[in-house]
Design an enzyme around this catalytic site. Structure first.
Site, PDB file in Angstrom:
ATOM      1  N   THR A  15      48.407 -30.976 -82.079  1.00 31.76           N
ATOM      2  CA  THR A  15      49.522 -31.453 -82.904  1.00 31.76           C
ATOM      3  C   THR A  15      50.063 -30.395 -83.847  1.00 31.76           C
ATOM      4  OG1 THR A  15      48.600 -33.675 -82.861  1.00 31.76           O
ATOM      5  CG2 THR A  15      50.165 -33.221 -84.601  1.00 31.76           C
ATOM      6  N   THR A 167      32.323 -35.531 -85.983  1.00 29.93           N
ATOM      7  CA  THR A 167      32.877 -36.524 -85.066  1.00 29.93           C
ATOM      8  C   THR A 167      34.258 -36.900 -85.580  1.00 29.93           C
ATOM      9  OG1 THR A 167      30.695 -37.465 -84.695  1.00 29.93           O
ATOM     10  CG2 THR A 167      32.529 -38.891 -84.191  1.00 29.93           C
ATOM     11  N   THR A 278      21.770 -41.934 -80.472  1.00 26.44           N
ATOM     12  CA  THR A 278      22.179 -43.244 -80.973  1.00 26.44           C
ATOM     13  C   THR A 278      23.700 -43.425 -80.960  1.00 26.44           C
ATOM     14  OG1 THR A 278      22.201 -44.708 -82.903  1.00 26.44           O
ATOM     15  CG2 THR A 278      21.980 -42.368 -83.365  1.00 26.44           C
ATOM     16  N   CYS A 280      25.127 -45.062 -83.214  1.00 28.91           N
ATOM     17  CA  CYS A 280      25.542 -45.038 -84.624  1.00 28.91           C
ATOM     18  C   CYS A 280      26.049 -43.638 -84.971  1.00 28.91           C
ATOM     19  CB  CYS A 280      24.361 -45.353 -85.538  1.00 28.91           C
ATOM     20  SG  CYS A 280      23.561 -46.921 -85.181  1.00 28.91           S
TER      21      CYS A 280
END
Ligand code: ASP
Length: 342
Positions: A15, A167, A278, A280
């Site tokens: 972008t 992340t 995980t 999570c």
């Protein structure tokens, strides 16, 4: 006189350098060199900046292993000439590319800072300028003639993170990234404050070494209640499959049904590498903490501890490229190589 830091700015796409296609309304990649000429702030910086752009800048959804190698080779070929590198990249898969580069460069002695933006640099409300300018400043930070940051970082919305801990957590907010299991390496406010105790310390007497042999015969198997034997069997029987990132629940728990454990056990005995991480975004796998993970440990599933999905995929491809025995693979995967796990 203090030497001006030399920074190489590498534009891969994303972008940050896109413009709106007026026919479709969609954002598309644009000639970044031209855009840069419209950013007067860059000329005020004390750094010496050179730019390099991919011939065909891409949306980061089109990134793949070849592109990762292309970015790594570009840095490697210019390694001696520059004090630091800033990679401009789409935010969608930035954590994957940056994690992959962290494994590619063993004993990295210079900063490689990834950044991008949620709005194009030409947009009035853009977040691109701050991200770009501060990333350049971070890449140029020096103490006693040595770079302050010597690892792959990701800078976004006032925070520098260890890239392989990040992340993408939001598709709209300027604060698009998080690093739940590791503190920021630096924060930008009125002052640029570096968290020195969190930084990676390379061995400065040894050279940086590049590894590019990745094996992408991997998949992510995300557990969900209701997943059945046929699905798991089908996915793990893909011809050529070498490694699986198993996204389990909580602290590494998966169904304790016989069918599930039997398939995994058989596939592992046939040579498949299975890593438990995980779902999570924070916290760690602790195999053996609950009954539902005791068997996974017994059948040879490798613990990904508190690694992110992005870093797990990159580390798996990196280690599969080395063709290690299951025992050595387990030992190395469960060891932090670039600060990607605690
Ligand atoms: N789709 C874009 C990309 O990842 C989003 C961005 O640049 O932030 O290339």
């Amino acid at each position: 006189m203090k030497k001006r830091a030399k920074i190489l700015l590498i534009y891969t796409g994303g972008t940050i350098g896109m413009i709106k296609d007026y026919d479709t309304g969609a954002l598309k990649a644009f000639n970044f060199d031209e855009l840069l000429q419209n950013i007067p702030e860059l000329k005020i910086l004390e750094h010496e900046i050179d730019t390099l752009s991919f011939d065909d800048p891409i949306d980061s959804s089109n990134m793949n292993v070849e592109c990762w190698v292309k970015v790594a080779n570009t840095i490697n070929e210019n390694f001696e000439t520059y004090d630091g590198f800033v990679v401009l990249h789409g935010s969608d898969t930035m954590s994957y590319t940056a994690s992959a580069l962290s494994f590619m460069f063993e004993n990295l002695t210079k900063p490689v800072i990834f950044t991008g933006s949620q709005l194009p640099i030409g947009d009035l409300r853009t977040d691109a300028k701050e991200n770009l300018i501060t990333s350049i400043q971070i890449a140029g930070l020096q103490k006693n003639g040595k770079p302050v940051i010597s690892e792959v970082g990701l800078y976004f919305e006032y925070k520098l993170y260890r890239a392989n801990r990040t992340t993408k957590i939001n598709a709209e907010h300027f604060q698009a990234f998080a690093s739940l299991n590791y503190p920021p390496l630096a924060e930008s406010g009125v002052y640029l404050s570096v968290n020195h105790s969190a930084l990676w310390r390379p061995n400065r007497r040894q050279k940086t070494k590049l590894h590019t042999g990745f094996n992408n015969e991997v998949l992510i198997l995300k557990m969900f209640p209701g997943i059945n034997a046929a699905t798991v069997e089908y996915m793990l029987s893909k011809p050529g499959l070498k490694g699986v990132v198993l996204e389990t629940y909580g602290s590494g728990n998966a169904p304790s049904d016989d069918w599930f454990l039997d398939i995994l056990k058989r596939k592992i005995s046939e040579g498949l590498f299975v890593v438990n991480i995980t779902q999570c975004i924070g916290g760690s796998v602790v195999m053996g903490q609950y009954e539902t993970s005791v068997q996974l440990k017994k059948i040879g599933v490798v613990s990904g501890k508190d690694i992110s999905t992005e870093a797990a995929v990159a580390k798996l491809m990196y280690l599969l490229g080395k063709e290690l025995s299951p025992k050595v693979f387990k030992t190395i995967f469960e060891t932090s190589l670039r600060g990607e796990m605690s």
